[in-house]
Write a protein that holds these residues in place. Structure first.
Motif, PDB file in Angstrom:
ATOM      1  N   LYS A  31       0.830  -1.218   0.000  1.00 58.17           N
ATOM      2  CA  LYS A  31       0.000   0.000   0.000  1.00 58.17           C
ATOM      3  C   LYS A  31       0.857   1.257   0.000  1.00 58.17           C
ATOM      4  O   LYS A  31       0.589   2.204  -0.729  1.00 58.17           O
ATOM      5  CB  LYS A  31      -0.876   0.040   1.251  1.00 58.17           C
ATOM      6  CG  LYS A  31      -1.961  -0.990   1.261  1.00 58.17           C
ATOM      7  CD  LYS A  31      -2.734  -0.933   2.553  1.00 58.17           C
ATOM      8  CE  LYS A  31      -3.636  -2.144   2.625  1.00 58.17           C
ATOM      9  NZ  LYS A  31      -3.993  -2.485   3.989  1.00 58.17           N
ATOM     10  N   PRO A 140      -6.738   7.854  13.547  1.00 60.91           N
ATOM     11  CA  PRO A 140      -6.379   7.348  14.870  1.00 60.91           C
ATOM     12  C   PRO A 140      -4.956   7.743  15.263  1.00 60.91           C
ATOM     13  O   PRO A 140      -4.175   8.187  14.423  1.00 60.91           O
ATOM     14  CB  PRO A 140      -6.509   5.831  14.720  1.00 60.91           C
ATOM     15  CG  PRO A 140      -6.448   5.547  13.266  1.00 60.91           C
ATOM     16  CD  PRO A 140      -6.826   6.770  12.534  1.00 60.91           C
ATOM     17  N   ARG A 161      -3.286  -7.616  19.550  1.00 67.22           N
ATOM     18  CA  ARG A 161      -4.290  -6.539  19.571  1.00 67.22           C
ATOM     19  C   ARG A 161      -3.686  -5.233  19.060  1.00 67.22           C
ATOM     20  O   ARG A 161      -4.292  -4.495  18.277  1.00 67.22           O
ATOM     21  CB  ARG A 161      -4.786  -6.361  21.016  1.00 67.22           C
ATOM     22  CG  ARG A 161      -6.125  -5.673  21.141  1.00 67.22           C
ATOM     23  CD  ARG A 161      -6.578  -5.705  22.587  1.00 67.22           C
ATOM     24  NE  ARG A 161      -5.528  -5.237  23.494  1.00 67.22           N
ATOM     25  CZ  ARG A 161      -5.380  -3.982  23.913  1.00 67.22           C
ATOM     26  NH1 ARG A 161      -6.232  -3.056  23.529  1.00 67.22           N
ATOM     27  NH2 ARG A 161      -4.404  -3.647  24.736  1.00 67.22           N
ATOM     28  N   THR A 164      -3.241  -5.424  15.304  1.00 71.92           N
ATOM     29  CA  THR A 164      -4.518  -5.186  14.619  1.00 71.92           C
ATOM     30  C   THR A 164      -4.822  -3.693  14.557  1.00 71.92           C
ATOM     31  O   THR A 164      -5.200  -3.163  13.509  1.00 71.92           O
ATOM     32  CB  THR A 164      -5.673  -5.911  15.360  1.00 71.92           C
ATOM     33  OG1 THR A 164      -5.339  -7.286  15.417  1.00 71.92           O
ATOM     34  CG2 THR A 164      -6.997  -5.714  14.671  1.00 71.92           C
ATOM     35  N   ASN A 165      -4.615  -3.008  15.680  1.00 75.33           N
ATOM     36  CA  ASN A 165      -4.875  -1.556  15.699  1.00 75.33           C
ATOM     37  C   ASN A 165      -3.955  -0.810  14.736  1.00 75.33           C
ATOM     38  O   ASN A 165      -4.386   0.138  14.065  1.00 75.33           O
ATOM     39  CB  ASN A 165      -4.694  -0.997  17.118  1.00 75.33           C
ATOM     40  CG  ASN A 165      -5.860  -1.375  18.016  1.00 75.33           C
ATOM     41  OD1 ASN A 165      -6.951  -1.675  17.521  1.00 75.33           O
ATOM     42  ND2 ASN A 165      -5.644  -1.386  19.315  1.00 75.33           N
ATOM     43  N   THR A 167      -2.673  -2.042  12.038  1.00 75.44           N
ATOM     44  CA  THR A 167      -3.115  -2.360  10.665  1.00 75.44           C
ATOM     45  C   THR A 167      -4.253  -1.421  10.267  1.00 75.44           C
ATOM     46  O   THR A 167      -4.288  -0.901   9.140  1.00 75.44           O
ATOM     47  CB  THR A 167      -3.587  -3.832  10.578  1.00 75.44           C
ATOM     48  OG1 THR A 167      -2.529  -4.653  11.057  1.00 75.44           O
ATOM     49  CG2 THR A 167      -3.938  -4.225   9.155  1.00 75.44           C
ATOM     50  N   ILE A 168      -5.161  -1.192  11.199  1.00 76.00           N
ATOM     51  CA  ILE A 168      -6.271  -0.253  10.943  1.00 76.00           C
ATOM     52  C   ILE A 168      -5.694   1.147  10.715  1.00 76.00           C
ATOM     53  O   ILE A 168      -6.094   1.868   9.797  1.00 76.00           O
ATOM     54  CB  ILE A 168      -7.267  -0.256  12.131  1.00 76.00           C
ATOM     55  CG1 ILE A 168      -7.970  -1.604  12.201  1.00 76.00           C
ATOM     56  CG2 ILE A 168      -8.262   0.891  12.011  1.00 76.00           C
ATOM     57  CD1 ILE A 168      -8.733  -1.852  13.493  1.00 76.00           C
ATOM     58  N   TRP A 169      -4.707   1.507  11.535  1.00 79.36           N
ATOM     59  CA  TRP A 169      -4.065   2.828  11.407  1.00 79.36           C
ATOM     60  C   TRP A 169      -3.457   2.996  10.016  1.00 79.36           C
ATOM     61  O   TRP A 169      -3.622   4.050   9.375  1.00 79.36           O
ATOM     62  CB  TRP A 169      -2.991   2.980  12.492  1.00 79.36           C
ATOM     63  CG  TRP A 169      -2.338   4.328  12.526  1.00 79.36           C
ATOM     64  CD1 TRP A 169      -2.692   5.400  13.287  1.00 79.36           C
ATOM     65  CD2 TRP A 169      -1.221   4.764  11.730  1.00 79.36           C
ATOM     66  NE1 TRP A 169      -1.855   6.468  13.014  1.00 79.36           N
ATOM     67  CE2 TRP A 169      -0.953   6.102  12.067  1.00 79.36           C
ATOM     68  CE3 TRP A 169      -0.418   4.141  10.771  1.00 79.36           C
ATOM     69  CZ2 TRP A 169       0.075   6.839  11.490  1.00 79.36           C
ATOM     70  CZ3 TRP A 169       0.599   4.876  10.184  1.00 79.36           C
ATOM     71  CH2 TRP A 169       0.844   6.204  10.550  1.00 79.36           C
ATOM     72  N   ASP A 171      -4.311   1.539   7.236  1.00 79.40           N
ATOM     73  CA  ASP A 171      -5.397   1.711   6.254  1.00 79.40           C
ATOM     74  C   ASP A 171      -5.938   3.131   6.280  1.00 79.40           C
ATOM     75  O   ASP A 171      -6.189   3.742   5.232  1.00 79.40           O
ATOM     76  CB  ASP A 171      -6.537   0.717   6.537  1.00 79.40           C
ATOM     77  CG  ASP A 171      -6.137  -0.698   6.169  1.00 79.40           C
ATOM     78  OD1 ASP A 171      -5.151  -0.860   5.411  1.00 79.40           O
ATOM     79  OD2 ASP A 171      -6.786  -1.643   6.646  1.00 79.40           O
ATOM     80  N   ARG A 172      -6.087   3.655   7.484  1.00 78.58           N
ATOM     81  CA  ARG A 172      -6.620   5.028   7.609  1.00 78.58           C
ATOM     82  C   ARG A 172      -5.629   6.051   7.065  1.00 78.58           C
ATOM     83  O   ARG A 172      -6.023   7.036   6.441  1.00 78.58           O
ATOM     84  CB  ARG A 172      -6.964   5.327   9.074  1.00 78.58           C
ATOM     85  CG  ARG A 172      -8.104   4.464   9.616  1.00 78.58           C
ATOM     86  CD  ARG A 172      -9.478   4.979   9.221  1.00 78.58           C
ATOM     87  NE  ARG A 172      -9.779   6.249   9.856  1.00 78.58           N
ATOM     88  CZ  ARG A 172     -10.271   6.381  11.078  1.00 78.58           C
ATOM     89  NH1 ARG A 172     -10.567   5.309  11.796  1.00 78.58           N
ATOM     90  NH2 ARG A 172     -10.508   7.564  11.582  1.00 78.58           N
ATOM     91  N   ASP A 175      -5.838   5.955   3.310  1.00 78.16           N
ATOM     92  CA  ASP A 175      -7.034   6.697   2.874  1.00 78.16           C
ATOM     93  C   ASP A 175      -6.792   8.207   2.948  1.00 78.16           C
ATOM     94  O   ASP A 175      -7.217   8.969   2.076  1.00 78.16           O
ATOM     95  CB  ASP A 175      -8.249   6.360   3.754  1.00 78.16           C
ATOM     96  CG  ASP A 175      -8.705   4.925   3.571  1.00 78.16           C
ATOM     97  OD1 ASP A 175      -8.260   4.276   2.609  1.00 78.16           O
ATOM     98  OD2 ASP A 175      -9.489   4.441   4.420  1.00 78.16           O
TER      99      ASP A 175
END
Ligand code: FMN
Length: 193
Positions: A31, A140, A161, A164-165, A167-169, A171-172, A175
Motif C-alpha cells: 500500500k 487514529p 491486539r 490489529t490496531n 493495521t487499521i491505522w 489503512d486510515r 485513505d
C-alpha cells in the motif's frame, strides 16, 4: 503505491521508534512504500547557510518534495520532541516562501518505554505541523509503549491486539493520503505560477 518519507526522531540504530516505523512499514506492504530520511547529519539551523546551502539540507528538501506523504515517528524528550527532529522541521520550512511542507499529508506515531506513549511530544508536534501547512491526520493515534519483548526477533509487534490496531491505522493513513495527496501535475503548476 504512495511514497511516504519517514522521519524518525532518534538517531540510535537500536531506536524503538525506528523499530515501530519498520513494523508499520511491514503492515503497509503493498500500500505504502517507506523512504527513511536521515536527519542526524543536518547542521543546526543557521539562516546564513542559505547563501550556500549544505547538500544534506538540499537533499532533505528534495526528498520531502518528492514524497506523497510524511510520517513522523518520534520519541519524547523531557515532554517534547527531540531537538534533532525540531531542527529537521525547521530546515525544510525555509527559505521563506520556498518551504516544502505545505499541503503534504502527514501522520505522527511515537514509542517510549513510558506509559504515556509520547503523548506530550506528539501534542507539541501537532501544534507545529499544521502551522507549517501539512495536512495532518488527527486520528487514529499511535501511543506505543515499547516494553521489553514488544518486538520479536523479526521486528514484528508481539501483541496481536496492538498489531490489529496498527493495521487499521495504516489503512486510515492510506485513505488520508489518497484524500490529500497533491497530484504531480498540480505541484508542477504551482511551481510554475
Ligand atoms: C533526554 C531524554 C529525555 C527523555 N524524556 C522522556 C519523557 O519526557 N517522556 C518519556 O516517555 N520518555 C522520555 N525519555 C525516554 C525515551 O522516550 C526513551 O529513551 C526512548 O526509547 C527513546 O527513543 P528511541 O528508543 O527511539 O531512541 C527521555 C530520554 C532522553 C534521552
Amino acid at each position: 503505491m504512495y511514497k511516504v518519507a519517514v522521519i524518525v526522531g532518534s538517531a540510535r540504530p537500536t531506536s524503538s521508534n525506528l523499530k515501530l516505523a519498520k513494523a508499520l512499514e511491514k503492515l503497509a506492504a503493498g500500500k505504502l512504500s517507506f523512504q527513511y530520511l536521515r536527519i542526524d547529519n543536518l547542521p543546526f539551523y543557521d539562516e546564513a547557510l542559505w547563501d550556500n546551502p549544505p547538500e544534506v539540507v538540499v537533499q532533505l528538501k528534495r526528498d520531502i518534495a518528492a514524497a506523497d506523504a510524511v510520517l513522523f515517528v518520534t520519541p519524547e524528550y523531557n515532554r517534547s520532541i527531540p531537538g534533532v527532529l525540531k531542527n529537521a522541521l525547521d530546515w525544510p520550512s525555509r527559505p521563506y516562501g520556498e518551504g516544502v511542507w505545505s499541503h503534504k499529508p502527514a501522520a505522527i506515531a511515537g514509542a517510549t518505554g513510558g506509559a504515556s506513549g509520547t503523548a506530550a511530544a506528539q501534542a507539541h508536534l501537532r501544534s507545529i505541523l499544521p502551522m507549517m501547512g501539512l495536512a495532518l491526520m488527527g486520528a487514529p493515534e499511535i501511543y506505543f509503549q515499547s516494553r521489553p519483548g514488544a518486538f520479536d526477533e523479526n521486528g514484528e509487534i508481539t501483541d496481536e491486539r496492538v498489531r490489529t490496531n496498527l493495521t487499521i491505522w495504516v489503512d486510515r493513513f492510506s485513505d488520508w493520503i489518497a484524500r490529500f495527496a497533491t497530484p504531480a501535475t498540480e505541484v508542477a503548476a504551482r511551481k510554475a505560477s
